[in-house]
Design an enzyme around this catalytic site. Structure first.
Site, PDB file in Angstrom:
ATOM      1  N   TYR A   1       1.041  -1.319  -0.013  1.00 34.16           N
ATOM      2  CA  TYR A   1       0.223  -0.069   0.122  1.00 34.16           C
ATOM      3  C   TYR A   1       0.703   1.322  -0.095  1.00 34.16           C
ATOM      4  O   TYR A   1       0.197   2.411   0.290  1.00 34.16           O
ATOM      5  CB  TYR A   1      -0.977  -0.135   1.136  1.00 34.16           C
ATOM      6  CG  TYR A   1      -2.071  -0.994   1.107  1.00 34.16           C
ATOM      7  CD1 TYR A   1      -2.276  -1.832  -0.052  1.00 34.16           C
ATOM      8  CD2 TYR A   1      -2.979  -1.175   2.326  1.00 34.16           C
ATOM      9  CE1 TYR A   1      -3.257  -2.575   0.017  1.00 34.16           C
ATOM     10  CE2 TYR A   1      -3.910  -2.108   2.407  1.00 34.16           C
ATOM     11  CZ  TYR A   1      -4.150  -2.767   1.175  1.00 34.16           C
ATOM     12  OH  TYR A   1      -5.145  -3.606   0.945  1.00 34.16           O
TER      13      TYR A   1
ATOM     14  N   ASP B   1     -10.959  -8.769   7.719  1.00 34.78           N
ATOM     15  CA  ASP B   1     -11.975  -8.775   6.824  1.00 34.78           C
ATOM     16  C   ASP B   1     -12.667 -10.099   6.983  1.00 34.78           C
ATOM     17  O   ASP B   1     -13.885 -10.494   6.844  1.00 34.78           O
ATOM     18  CB  ASP B   1     -11.838  -8.502   5.235  1.00 34.78           C
ATOM     19  CG  ASP B   1     -12.088  -6.973   5.310  1.00 34.78           C
ATOM     20  OD1 ASP B   1     -11.895  -6.110   6.204  1.00 34.78           O
ATOM     21  OD2 ASP B   1     -12.328  -6.286   4.347  1.00 34.78           O
TER      22      ASP B   1
ATOM     23  N   ASP C   1      -5.132  -6.137   6.217  1.00 41.70           N
ATOM     24  CA  ASP C   1      -6.545  -6.051   5.867  1.00 41.70           C
ATOM     25  C   ASP C   1      -7.425  -6.950   5.504  1.00 41.70           C
ATOM     26  O   ASP C   1      -8.484  -7.123   5.939  1.00 41.70           O
ATOM     27  CB  ASP C   1      -6.046  -4.976   4.579  1.00 41.70           C
ATOM     28  CG  ASP C   1      -7.191  -4.120   3.942  1.00 41.70           C
ATOM     29  OD1 ASP C   1      -8.510  -4.159   4.602  1.00 41.70           O
ATOM     30  OD2 ASP C   1      -6.941  -3.719   2.788  1.00 41.70           O
TER      31      ASP C   1
ATOM     32  N   LYS D   1       4.290 -14.244   5.482  1.00 42.45           N
ATOM     33  CA  LYS D   1       4.573 -15.304   4.490  1.00 42.45           C
ATOM     34  C   LYS D   1       5.815 -15.212   4.082  1.00 42.45           C
ATOM     35  O   LYS D   1       6.280 -15.099   3.018  1.00 42.45           O
ATOM     36  CB  LYS D   1       3.602 -14.909   3.335  1.00 42.45           C
ATOM     37  CG  LYS D   1       3.572 -15.984   2.138  1.00 42.45           C
ATOM     38  CD  LYS D   1       2.562 -17.100   2.478  1.00 42.45           C
ATOM     39  CE  LYS D   1       2.660 -18.068   1.317  1.00 42.45           C
ATOM     40  NZ  LYS D   1       2.015 -19.557   1.926  1.00 42.45           N
TER      41      LYS D   1
ATOM     42  N   ASP E   1      -1.861 -17.564   5.112  1.00 44.79           N
ATOM     43  CA  ASP E   1      -2.845 -18.621   4.290  1.00 44.79           C
ATOM     44  C   ASP E   1      -3.127 -19.703   5.344  1.00 44.79           C
ATOM     45  O   ASP E   1      -4.310 -20.159   5.407  1.00 44.79           O
ATOM     46  CB  ASP E   1      -2.120 -19.184   3.060  1.00 44.79           C
ATOM     47  CG  ASP E   1      -0.734 -19.810   3.183  1.00 44.79           C
ATOM     48  OD1 ASP E   1      -0.172 -19.468   4.335  1.00 44.79           O
ATOM     49  OD2 ASP E   1      -0.435 -20.446   2.045  1.00 44.79           O
TER      50      ASP E   1
END
Length: 325
Positions: free
Chosen positions: A119, A226, A222, A166, A198
């Site tokens: 971002y 969610d 983010d 990750k 994951d």
């Protein structure tokens, strides 16, 4: 002392839920709200989604309460987070009694790095066939997040935190992030464990009680927060805080919800809970707890908005929260 708080309703249901959160805050403290504009409608009218005046107000205020932005979200919320110097995004995801939650045992807090990663805005279209995105991770930003996380989990309520990353694939960037966070935690004698992001996505759905506080890079925080919203009943229940060294910005996690905007039926919970986080940040811990308790009582007993299985309007739900207060 009368607090001065900047409020930016933005677009869509932001214009409906921010006034409700203001009413709740006004019911518990003396406050002066400074109104400011940003978002799609402002860009259409002025050519810019975030006027300099709005940026400057957020940069000088102790706290800012923001609603939602639509197509211009990246042009609004990212600069606003920069305006308050935010280096961490706090996103609680908690199931409440009375809400039809997929995993009613869920009680998580995501601490998300808030300044860099994918971002950071370094994108290029190099040809008709090729675009690139540069991911930025620094030791300094990772350490700042880690230091905040160590303070956050201090005391009896939490037993350390989990790092979701990750690093097995993004060895240089997530590897740097993980190493920095682990190092700071070790220096502060804070227990940490690790999980690949994951794998976390699967494990949290199967048993969210495995986790408590999760420290994440920007994009992972983010997406995973969610996902957690789906476990507790939807984005209408998730507040957030963007915290900097001297000031902070508070916002619901949900967007503008254009399908229901203007109908007076938006769920104000996430925005009111964001306002409760703001009250705590400003030092009104008793008032913050009272607002949280009132929200929980109304979620349990009603009335509730349509997304929560009820038929209350936005205003009716807020009235019930204020009456409980």
């Amino acid at each position: 002392m009368t607090e001065e708080i900047v409020v930016i309703p933005g677009d869509g249901i932001g214009k409906e839920v921010i006034p409700e959160a203001k009413r709740v805050v006004e019911s518990v403290i003396d406050v002066t709200f400074i109104e400011a504009d940003a978002g799609d409608a402002v860009k259409e009218e002025t050519g810019t989604a975030l006027p300099q005046e709005t940026y400057d107000l957020a940069a000088s205020a102790d706290a800012t309460l923001f609603g939602a932005a639509g197509e211009t979200a990246a042009d609004v919320i990212l600069p606003l987070r920069d305006a308050v110097g935010s280096f961490v995004n706090i996103r609680p995801a908690k199931a409440y009694p009375g809400v039809d939650a997929l995993r009613p045992e869920t009680d998580l807090v995501f601490l998300r790095e808030n300044t860099e990663g994918v971002y950071s805005g370094h994108e290029d279209r190099l040809s008709d066939d090729l675009s690139t995105l540069t991911r930025v991770v620094t030791t300094s930003a990772s350490e700042a997040l880690a230091a905040f996380a160590c303070d956050y989990v201090s005391g009896e309520e939490h037993d350390g935190f989990t790092i979701a990353h990750k690093a097995n694939v993004m060895r240089e960037t997530d590897g740097r992030f993980r190493d920095a966070v682990v190092s700071v935690a070790k220096e502060n004698d804070v227990p940490v464990d690790e999980v690949l992001m994951d794998a976390f996505a699967t494990r949290v759905c199967l048993d969210p009680t495995q986790f408590d506080v999760i420290v994440c890079p920007n994009l992972a925080g983010d997406v995973l927060s969610d996902l957690a919203a789906g476990l507790v009943g939807g984005l209408g229940l998730l507040p957030s805080a963007n915290v900097g060294t001297d000031r902070a910005l508070f916002e619901p996690v949900h967007g503008t919800a254009p399908d229901i905007a203007g109908n007076g039926i938006a769920n104000p919970t996430a925005t009111i809970l964001s306002a409760a986080m703001m009250l705590e940040y400003l030092g009104y811990e008793t008032e913050s707890n009272a607002v949280n308790d009132a929200v929980e009582a109304v979620l349990s007993d009603g009335p509730r908005t349509g997304d929560l299985g009820g038929n209350a309007t936005t205003t009716e739900m807020t009235d019930a929260i204020i009456n409980h207060l």
